[in-house]
Design a protein around this motif. Structure first.
Motif, PDB file in Angstrom:
ATOM      1  N   THR A  61       0.825  -1.211   0.000  1.00  0.00           N
ATOM      2  CA  THR A  61       0.000   0.000   0.000  1.00  0.00           C
ATOM      3  C   THR A  61       0.861   1.264   0.000  1.00  0.00           C
ATOM      4  O   THR A  61       0.473   2.285  -0.574  1.00  0.00           O
ATOM      5  CB  THR A  61      -0.956   0.026   1.206  1.00  0.00           C
ATOM      6  N   THR A  62       2.029   1.191   0.623  1.00  0.00           N
ATOM      7  CA  THR A  62       2.954   2.334   0.574  1.00  0.00           C
ATOM      8  C   THR A  62       3.481   2.523  -0.843  1.00  0.00           C
ATOM      9  O   THR A  62       3.486   3.647  -1.372  1.00  0.00           O
ATOM     10  CB  THR A  62       4.131   2.123   1.551  1.00  0.00           C
ATOM     11  N   ALA A  63       3.929   1.436  -1.456  1.00  0.00           N
ATOM     12  CA  ALA A  63       4.428   1.519  -2.834  1.00  0.00           C
ATOM     13  C   ALA A  63       3.334   1.985  -3.790  1.00  0.00           C
ATOM     14  O   ALA A  63       3.592   2.723  -4.747  1.00  0.00           O
ATOM     15  CB  ALA A  63       4.971   0.155  -3.269  1.00  0.00           C
ATOM     16  N   TYR A  64       2.097   1.601  -3.504  1.00  0.00           N
ATOM     17  CA  TYR A  64       0.959   1.949  -4.363  1.00  0.00           C
ATOM     18  C   TYR A  64       0.697   3.453  -4.353  1.00  0.00           C
ATOM     19  O   TYR A  64       0.034   3.982  -5.241  1.00  0.00           O
ATOM     20  CB  TYR A  64      -0.289   1.202  -3.889  1.00  0.00           C
ATOM     21  N   MET A  65       1.221   4.163  -3.351  1.00  0.00           N
ATOM     22  CA  MET A  65       1.054   5.612  -3.303  1.00  0.00           C
ATOM     23  C   MET A  65       1.648   6.286  -4.534  1.00  0.00           C
ATOM     24  O   MET A  65       1.207   7.363  -4.938  1.00  0.00           O
ATOM     25  CB  MET A  65       1.700   6.181  -2.038  1.00  0.00           C
ATOM     26  N   ALA A  66       2.647   5.653  -5.142  1.00  0.00           N
ATOM     27  CA  ALA A  66       3.218   6.186  -6.391  1.00  0.00           C
ATOM     28  C   ALA A  66       2.159   6.188  -7.488  1.00  0.00           C
ATOM     29  O   ALA A  66       1.999   7.168  -8.233  1.00  0.00           O
ATOM     30  CB  ALA A  66       4.423   5.346  -6.814  1.00  0.00           C
ATOM     31  N   THR A  67       1.409   5.096  -7.584  1.00  0.00           N
ATOM     32  CA  THR A  67       0.322   5.015  -8.558  1.00  0.00           C
ATOM     33  C   THR A  67      -0.789   5.997  -8.217  1.00  0.00           C
ATOM     34  O   THR A  67      -1.388   6.604  -9.111  1.00  0.00           O
ATOM     35  CB  THR A  67      -0.236   3.574  -8.611  1.00  0.00           C
ATOM     36  N   VAL A  68      -1.057   6.178  -6.925  1.00  0.00           N
ATOM     37  CA  VAL A  68      -2.077   7.142  -6.492  1.00  0.00           C
ATOM     38  C   VAL A  68      -1.717   8.553  -6.942  1.00  0.00           C
ATOM     39  O   VAL A  68      -2.570   9.307  -7.424  1.00  0.00           O
ATOM     40  CB  VAL A  68      -2.254   7.092  -4.956  1.00  0.00           C
ATOM     41  N   ILE A  69      -0.442   8.908  -6.808  1.00  0.00           N
ATOM     42  CA  ILE A  69       0.015  10.226  -7.277  1.00  0.00           C
ATOM     43  C   ILE A  69      -0.249  10.362  -8.771  1.00  0.00           C
ATOM     44  O   ILE A  69      -0.716  11.401  -9.247  1.00  0.00           O
ATOM     45  CB  ILE A  69       1.509  10.418  -6.960  1.00  0.00           C
ATOM     46  N   GLY A  70       0.042   9.297  -9.506  1.00  0.00           N
ATOM     47  CA  GLY A  70      -0.226   9.302 -10.946  1.00  0.00           C
ATOM     48  C   GLY A  70      -1.702   9.472 -11.255  1.00  0.00           C
ATOM     49  O   GLY A  70      -2.075  10.209 -12.177  1.00  0.00           O
TER      50      GLY A  70
ATOM     51  N   ASP B 101       2.554   2.584 -16.542  1.00  0.00           N
ATOM     52  CA  ASP B 101       3.200   3.835 -16.929  1.00  0.00           C
ATOM     53  C   ASP B 101       4.354   4.112 -15.976  1.00  0.00           C
ATOM     54  O   ASP B 101       4.743   3.244 -15.189  1.00  0.00           O
ATOM     55  CB  ASP B 101       2.191   5.000 -16.925  1.00  0.00           C
ATOM     56  N   ILE B 102       4.902   5.322 -16.014  1.00  0.00           N
ATOM     57  CA  ILE B 102       6.055   5.663 -15.193  1.00  0.00           C
ATOM     58  C   ILE B 102       5.734   5.553 -13.703  1.00  0.00           C
ATOM     59  O   ILE B 102       6.607   5.211 -12.894  1.00  0.00           O
ATOM     60  CB  ILE B 102       6.550   7.092 -15.545  1.00  0.00           C
ATOM     61  N   PHE B 103       4.482   5.798 -13.333  1.00  0.00           N
ATOM     62  CA  PHE B 103       4.095   5.706 -11.928  1.00  0.00           C
ATOM     63  C   PHE B 103       4.056   4.248 -11.464  1.00  0.00           C
ATOM     64  O   PHE B 103       4.355   3.948 -10.308  1.00  0.00           O
ATOM     65  CB  PHE B 103       2.745   6.390 -11.702  1.00  0.00           C
ATOM     66  N   THR B 104       3.685   3.352 -12.374  1.00  0.00           N
ATOM     67  CA  THR B 104       3.698   1.918 -12.060  1.00  0.00           C
ATOM     68  C   THR B 104       5.125   1.439 -11.854  1.00  0.00           C
ATOM     69  O   THR B 104       5.401   0.656 -10.941  1.00  0.00           O
ATOM     70  CB  THR B 104       3.049   1.108 -13.193  1.00  0.00           C
ATOM     71  N   ILE B 105       6.038   1.923 -12.710  1.00  0.00           N
ATOM     72  CA  ILE B 105       7.453   1.560 -12.562  1.00  0.00           C
ATOM     73  C   ILE B 105       7.990   2.076 -11.231  1.00  0.00           C
ATOM     74  O   ILE B 105       8.730   1.380 -10.529  1.00  0.00           O
ATOM     75  CB  ILE B 105       8.271   2.132 -13.736  1.00  0.00           C
ATOM     76  N   TRP B 106       7.599   3.278 -10.872  1.00  0.00           N
ATOM     77  CA  TRP B 106       7.992   3.858  -9.582  1.00  0.00           C
ATOM     78  C   TRP B 106       7.463   2.983  -8.442  1.00  0.00           C
ATOM     79  O   TRP B 106       8.170   2.712  -7.475  1.00  0.00           O
ATOM     80  CB  TRP B 106       7.439   5.278  -9.490  1.00  0.00           C
ATOM     81  N   GLN B 107       6.239   2.505  -8.579  1.00  0.00           N
ATOM     82  CA  GLN B 107       5.654   1.617  -7.575  1.00  0.00           C
ATOM     83  C   GLN B 107       6.472   0.339  -7.444  1.00  0.00           C
ATOM     84  O   GLN B 107       6.738  -0.130  -6.327  1.00  0.00           O
ATOM     85  CB  GLN B 107       4.211   1.266  -7.939  1.00  0.00           C
ATOM     86  N   TRP B 108       6.887  -0.238  -8.565  1.00  0.00           N
ATOM     87  CA  TRP B 108       7.687  -1.461  -8.539  1.00  0.00           C
ATOM     88  C   TRP B 108       9.030  -1.228  -7.851  1.00  0.00           C
ATOM     89  O   TRP B 108       9.503  -2.076  -7.087  1.00  0.00           O
ATOM     90  CB  TRP B 108       7.902  -1.978  -9.962  1.00  0.00           C
TER      91      TRP B 108
ATOM     92  N   ILE C 157      -1.429  -2.291 -22.717  1.00  0.00           N
ATOM     93  CA  ILE C 157      -0.287  -2.225 -21.802  1.00  0.00           C
ATOM     94  C   ILE C 157      -0.049  -0.786 -21.352  1.00  0.00           C
ATOM     95  O   ILE C 157       0.200  -0.519 -20.171  1.00  0.00           O
ATOM     96  CB  ILE C 157       0.982  -2.802 -22.467  1.00  0.00           C
ATOM     97  N   LEU C 158      -0.142   0.167 -22.294  1.00  0.00           N
ATOM     98  CA  LEU C 158       0.056   1.574 -21.949  1.00  0.00           C
ATOM     99  C   LEU C 158      -1.011   2.066 -20.976  1.00  0.00           C
ATOM    100  O   LEU C 158      -0.749   2.934 -20.137  1.00  0.00           O
ATOM    101  CB  LEU C 158       0.049   2.442 -23.214  1.00  0.00           C
ATOM    102  N   LYS C 159      -2.221   1.517 -21.090  1.00  0.00           N
ATOM    103  CA  LYS C 159      -3.286   1.895 -20.163  1.00  0.00           C
ATOM    104  C   LYS C 159      -2.993   1.389 -18.751  1.00  0.00           C
ATOM    105  O   LYS C 159      -3.255   2.077 -17.762  1.00  0.00           O
ATOM    106  CB  LYS C 159      -4.618   1.319 -20.642  1.00  0.00           C
ATOM    107  N   SER C 160      -2.445   0.186 -18.672  1.00  0.00           N
ATOM    108  CA  SER C 160      -2.254  -0.466 -17.374  1.00  0.00           C
ATOM    109  C   SER C 160      -0.944  -0.099 -16.686  1.00  0.00           C
ATOM    110  O   SER C 160      -0.859  -0.131 -15.458  1.00  0.00           O
ATOM    111  CB  SER C 160      -2.321  -1.986 -17.553  1.00  0.00           C
TER     112      SER C 160
END
Length: 225
Positions: free
Chosen positions: A134-143, A177-184, A172-175
């Motif tokens: 959930t902490t890592a997911y905050m990157a996706t939330v920002i996106g 992006d850079i925020f997902t990579i940040w989350q990973w 793939i582009l929909k699912s």
């Protein structure tokens, strides 16, 4: 050894700063405690908002898409398609569906991560994995927040081509992006910090699960083909 008491007592502003420049300090507190209730609530609210705004902005585009799709159908078939799509694209259904999918994704993904971490000889509990996730997911939330603001300002939906032209690249582009990579990246840092395994092992775990997720997204398109 790092003083976990000091870590737990840092202010919200310091935590926010650490999230961007020193996430290890955020994850270090999960060695003894688990924090995810508030983050989970934030995730559900923002993802629901994104789904609702996206649905509203995409409505005229999808209307044209379904009109073209049903123009060669019989009136009964066209009526069934349009009534069905009208229900599943309604705001209440979108919000409920988005929340359910987010919950399932978070708790199942956390469980799978835990299995891989234990296989890599890491010591971790399920609640700790959920806290990391959930902490890592905050990157996706920002996106998602940035995307919501973009849609509200531009009056245009995000990634509409993934719905009107669902090929491999658009999907793939929909699912992802850079925020997902940040989350990973954050996920790998969190696993290494809490489970006490090498950064290499944690990175491999994240990469494997990322590839699995990509396959889950792509395989349905392959079956349709």
């Amino acid at each position: 050894m790092e003083d976990t008491n000091n870590i737990e007592n840092i202010t919200f502003t310091e935590k926010l700063k650490n999230f961007f420049i020193h996430p290890i300090q955020i994850f270090a507190q999960y060695n003894k405690k688990r924090f995810y209730a508030l983050k989970l609530l934030i995730i559900l609210i923002i993802t629901a908002m994104y789904g609702a705004v996206q649905s509203i902005m995409a409505k005229p585009y999808l209307q044209k898409y379904y009109d073209d799709l049903t123009k060669n159908m019989s009136s009964d078939q066209a009526s069934i398609v349009k009534s069905t799509t009208s229900v599943i694209s309604s705001i209440p259904v979108i919000i409920i569906t988005t929340i359910i999918i987010a919950l399932i994704t978070i708790f199942i993904a956390s469980f799978v991560y835990m299995l891989f971490i234990k296989a890599a000889k890491g010591k971790i509990k399920y609640g700790q994995v959920v806290s990391i996730y959930t902490t890592a997911y905050m990157a996706t939330v920002i996106g998602l927040i940035i995307k919501i603001l973009y849609m509200l300002i531009s009056k245009k939906p995000m990634n509409i081509s993934a719905q009107t032209n669902p090929n491999y690249i658009n999907t793939i582009l929909k699912s992802y992006d850079i925020f997902t990579i940040w989350q990973w990246v954050l996920m790998a840092i969190g696993i290494s910090t809490v489970a006490k395994i090498s950064k290499k092992k944690s990175a491999i775990i994240v990469i494997i699960l990322a590839l699995i997720l990509i396959c889950i997204v792509v395989v349905p398109l392959m079956l349709k083909k």
